[in-house]
Design a protein around this motif. Structure first.
Motif, mmCIF file in Angstrom:
data_model
loop_
_atom_site.group_PDB
_atom_site.id
_atom_site.type_symbol
_atom_site.label_atom_id
_atom_site.label_comp_id
_atom_site.label_asym_id
_atom_site.label_seq_id
_atom_site.Cartn_x
_atom_site.Cartn_y
_atom_site.Cartn_z
ATOM 1 N N PRO A 1 25.939 48.354 32.416
ATOM 2 C CA PRO A 1 26.750 49.467 32.941
ATOM 3 C C PRO A 1 27.996 48.992 33.686
ATOM 4 O O PRO A 1 29.059 49.626 33.597
ATOM 5 C CB PRO A 1 25.780 50.193 33.882
ATOM 6 C CG PRO A 1 24.425 49.821 33.388
ATOM 7 C CD PRO A 1 24.550 48.426 32.897
ATOM 8 N N PHE A 2 27.860 47.878 34.390
ATOM 9 C CA PHE A 2 29.021 47.353 35.110
ATOM 10 C C PHE A 2 30.038 46.758 34.132
ATOM 11 O O PHE A 2 31.247 46.910 34.327
ATOM 12 C CB PHE A 2 28.580 46.284 36.116
ATOM 13 C CG PHE A 2 27.655 46.810 37.173
ATOM 14 C CD1 PHE A 2 28.138 47.491 38.279
ATOM 15 C CD2 PHE A 2 26.279 46.648 37.053
ATOM 16 C CE1 PHE A 2 27.287 47.974 39.253
ATOM 17 C CE2 PHE A 2 25.419 47.125 38.020
ATOM 18 C CZ PHE A 2 25.919 47.792 39.117
ATOM 19 N N LEU A 3 29.556 46.086 33.086
ATOM 20 C CA LEU A 3 30.462 45.489 32.108
ATOM 21 C C LEU A 3 31.267 46.547 31.371
ATOM 22 O O LEU A 3 32.437 46.337 31.045
ATOM 23 C CB LEU A 3 29.662 44.643 31.103
ATOM 24 C CG LEU A 3 29.017 43.364 31.653
ATOM 25 C CD1 LEU A 3 28.164 42.701 30.573
ATOM 26 C CD2 LEU A 3 30.081 42.393 32.151
ATOM 27 N N ARG A 4 30.655 47.685 31.134
ATOM 28 C CA ARG A 4 31.361 48.758 30.424
ATOM 29 C C ARG A 4 32.579 49.232 31.212
ATOM 30 O O ARG A 4 33.598 49.614 30.646
ATOM 31 C CB ARG A 4 30.409 49.931 30.164
ATOM 32 C CG ARG A 4 29.330 49.631 29.148
ATOM 33 C CD ARG A 4 28.369 50.775 29.030
ATOM 34 N NE ARG A 4 29.053 52.015 28.629
ATOM 35 C CZ ARG A 4 28.458 53.209 28.579
ATOM 36 N NH1 ARG A 4 27.181 53.319 28.915
ATOM 37 N NH2 ARG A 4 29.137 54.265 28.180
ATOM 38 N N HIS A 5 32.466 49.198 32.552
ATOM 39 C CA HIS A 5 33.602 49.604 33.378
ATOM 40 C C HIS A 5 34.545 48.434 33.655
ATOM 41 O O HIS A 5 35.746 48.628 33.832
ATOM 42 C CB HIS A 5 33.098 50.184 34.710
ATOM 43 C CG HIS A 5 32.284 51.428 34.547
ATOM 44 N ND1 HIS A 5 32.834 52.642 34.218
ATOM 45 C CD2 HIS A 5 30.948 51.625 34.645
ATOM 46 C CE1 HIS A 5 31.874 53.565 34.135
ATOM 47 N NE2 HIS A 5 30.720 52.967 34.393
ATOM 48 N N LEU A 6 33.979 47.231 33.697
ATOM 49 C CA LEU A 6 34.778 46.063 34.053
ATOM 50 C C LEU A 6 35.627 45.564 32.889
ATOM 51 O O LEU A 6 36.754 45.104 33.081
ATOM 52 C CB LEU A 6 33.850 44.935 34.534
ATOM 53 C CG LEU A 6 34.521 43.666 35.069
ATOM 54 C CD1 LEU A 6 35.386 43.989 36.280
ATOM 55 C CD2 LEU A 6 33.469 42.622 35.418
ATOM 56 N N LEU A 7 35.096 45.664 31.653
ATOM 57 C CA LEU A 7 35.795 45.113 30.493
ATOM 58 C C LEU A 7 37.168 45.748 30.275
ATOM 59 O O LEU A 7 38.151 45.023 30.073
ATOM 60 C CB LEU A 7 34.919 45.259 29.245
ATOM 61 C CG LEU A 7 35.422 44.541 27.989
ATOM 62 C CD1 LEU A 7 35.586 43.046 28.256
ATOM 63 C CD2 LEU A 7 34.465 44.780 26.829
ATOM 64 N N PRO A 8 37.310 47.078 30.309
ATOM 65 C CA PRO A 8 38.665 47.653 30.140
ATOM 66 C C PRO A 8 39.643 47.186 31.208
ATOM 67 O O PRO A 8 40.823 46.948 30.924
ATOM 68 C CB PRO A 8 38.409 49.169 30.229
ATOM 69 C CG PRO A 8 36.977 49.336 29.863
ATOM 70 C CD PRO A 8 36.286 48.127 30.395
ATOM 71 N N TRP A 9 39.146 47.040 32.444
ATOM 72 C CA TRP A 9 40.024 46.565 33.520
ATOM 73 C C TRP A 9 40.484 45.140 33.255
ATOM 74 O O TRP A 9 41.649 44.802 33.462
ATOM 75 C CB TRP A 9 39.289 46.643 34.850
ATOM 76 C CG TRP A 9 40.109 46.135 35.994
ATOM 77 C CD1 TRP A 9 41.018 46.814 36.730
ATOM 78 C CD2 TRP A 9 40.095 44.801 36.528
ATOM 79 N NE1 TRP A 9 41.574 46.018 37.683
ATOM 80 C CE2 TRP A 9 41.036 44.768 37.584
ATOM 81 C CE3 TRP A 9 39.387 43.643 36.222
ATOM 82 C CZ2 TRP A 9 41.274 43.612 38.319
ATOM 83 C CZ3 TRP A 9 39.624 42.491 36.962
ATOM 84 C CH2 TRP A 9 40.564 42.493 37.991
ATOM 85 N N LEU A 10 39.564 44.299 32.743
ATOM 86 C CA LEU A 10 39.926 42.916 32.438
ATOM 87 C C LEU A 10 40.960 42.856 31.319
ATOM 88 O O LEU A 10 41.913 42.071 31.373
ATOM 89 C CB LEU A 10 38.681 42.121 32.031
ATOM 90 C CG LEU A 10 37.718 41.734 33.150
ATOM 91 C CD1 LEU A 10 36.470 41.087 32.576
ATOM 92 C CD2 LEU A 10 38.390 40.814 34.151
ATOM 93 N N ILE A 11 40.786 43.698 30.305
ATOM 94 C CA ILE A 11 41.735 43.708 29.189
ATOM 95 C C ILE A 11 43.121 44.130 29.675
ATOM 96 O O ILE A 11 44.142 43.541 29.297
ATOM 97 C CB ILE A 11 41.230 44.641 28.070
ATOM 98 C CG1 ILE A 11 39.964 44.049 27.445
ATOM 99 C CG2 ILE A 11 42.308 44.850 27.006
ATOM 100 C CD1 ILE A 11 39.308 44.953 26.425
ATOM 101 N N ARG A 12 43.157 45.156 30.536
ATOM 102 C CA ARG A 12 44.455 45.607 31.056
ATOM 103 C C ARG A 12 45.089 44.547 31.950
ATOM 104 O O ARG A 12 46.311 44.461 32.062
ATOM 105 C CB ARG A 12 44.275 46.906 31.861
ATOM 106 C CG ARG A 12 43.936 48.120 31.017
ATOM 107 C CD ARG A 12 44.125 49.400 31.828
ATOM 108 N NE ARG A 12 43.305 49.399 33.027
ATOM 109 C CZ ARG A 12 42.070 49.889 33.076
ATOM 110 N NH1 ARG A 12 41.529 50.416 31.975
ATOM 111 N NH2 ARG A 12 41.397 49.866 34.200
ATOM 112 N N SER A 13 44.253 43.722 32.590
ATOM 113 C CA SER A 13 44.762 42.733 33.550
ATOM 114 C C SER A 13 45.207 41.438 32.894
ATOM 115 O O SER A 13 45.878 40.626 33.541
ATOM 116 C CB SER A 13 43.680 42.416 34.600
ATOM 117 O OG SER A 13 43.301 43.574 35.300
ATOM 118 N N LEU A 14 44.833 41.213 31.637
ATOM 119 C CA LEU A 14 45.143 39.929 31.006
ATOM 120 C C LEU A 14 46.628 39.585 31.014
ATOM 121 O O LEU A 14 46.994 38.449 31.341
ATOM 122 C CB LEU A 14 44.588 39.899 29.575
ATOM 123 C CG LEU A 14 43.078 39.678 29.456
ATOM 124 C CD1 LEU A 14 42.648 39.745 27.997
ATOM 125 C CD2 LEU A 14 42.675 38.345 30.075
#
Length: 247
Positions: free
Chosen positions: A65-78
């Protein structure tokens, strides 16, 4: 977990901590990485032997559940992280394979700015013409005794090499104890331009900004507070001061 296993793990942890504290500061980062990898492999082996690998699946399920929210943020932050890393590298500046050279009457050293590796050669006296990498520890002690009797700067320089290569272990074989590394180099005020450029690893005529950057890069590796050598730090400071005085 039974008490014997706990005791073994405690002894191993204390052993790793003992080795870590005796390492030079420049080698501790690589040691931490190896220790973390070894710890992860040990954990996997322990779970496999105790038939508890299912715990990894349970942990992953908890993190989903945390990865589902964290992954989009990581992609936007790359893109931002990539730009930040690029700016950081530009501020630090590439060394471009630069090597610092510090010479005394008996020994001479070279330091690679990228790797922090130190090499050296005996210029005169016992073992003249030999690379320091080819000497045995007892030969180092004999050479050090000769340097202390003949040329103080050579002794300081050789001690810096020994600290970089062996940590503190060589001092156990030193019959007279190490010399005072805080004593300033004897020729601090008589550096030539060529010597100063060699110490900072720069080409003659380098501008003020290149001098400041080379000095900063070397002090990050060789400052005594970072496990470096007070003698080499003094030489680097003297080279910077000498070159900037003429700019």
């Amino acid at each position: 977990m039974n008490p014997i296993t706990v005791l073994i793990l405690l002894i191993l942890a204390l052993g790793v901590l003992f080795v870590y504290r005796r390492l030079p500061a420049a080698q501790r980062g690589a040691f931490r990485l190896r220790a973390l990898i070894a710890l992860a492999l040990f954990g996997l082996a322990f779970l496999a032997l105790t038939h508890r690998l299912y715990l990894l699946g349970a942990l992953f399920a908890l993190l989903v559940p945390f990865l589902r929210h964290l992954l989009p943020w990581l992609i936007r932050s790359l893109p931002f992280l990539a730009r930040w890393y690029q700016r950081r590298q530009q501020r630090r500046g590439p060394s471009g394979g630069q090597r610092s050279k510090v010479a005394a009457d008996i020994v001479a050293m070279e330091l690679d700015h990228d790797t922090g590796a130190m090499t050296g050669q005996v210029l005169s006296g016992p073992f003249a013409g030999r690379d320091l990498a080819d000497l045995q520890q007892q030969e180092f002690i004999e050479l050090l005794q000769y340097c202390r009797q003949t040329d103080t700067d050579s002794a300081r320089l050789l001690e810096s090499y020994l600290d970089k290569r062996f940590g503190d272990s060589w001092r156990a074989d030193d019959p007279n104890g190490h010399s005072d590394d805080h004593t300033p180099p004897s020729d601090n005020g008589s550096l030539s331009d060529a010597e100063a450029y060699d110490i900072l690893g720069l080409e003659p005529g380098a501008d003020r900004d290149a001098i400041v950057q080379a000095h900063r890069r070397l002090m990050q590796k060789l400052h005594p507070d970072h496990g470096g050598s007070a003698y080499l730090a003094a030489r680097i400071n003297a080279a910077r001061a000498h070159l900037l005085a003429s700019k």
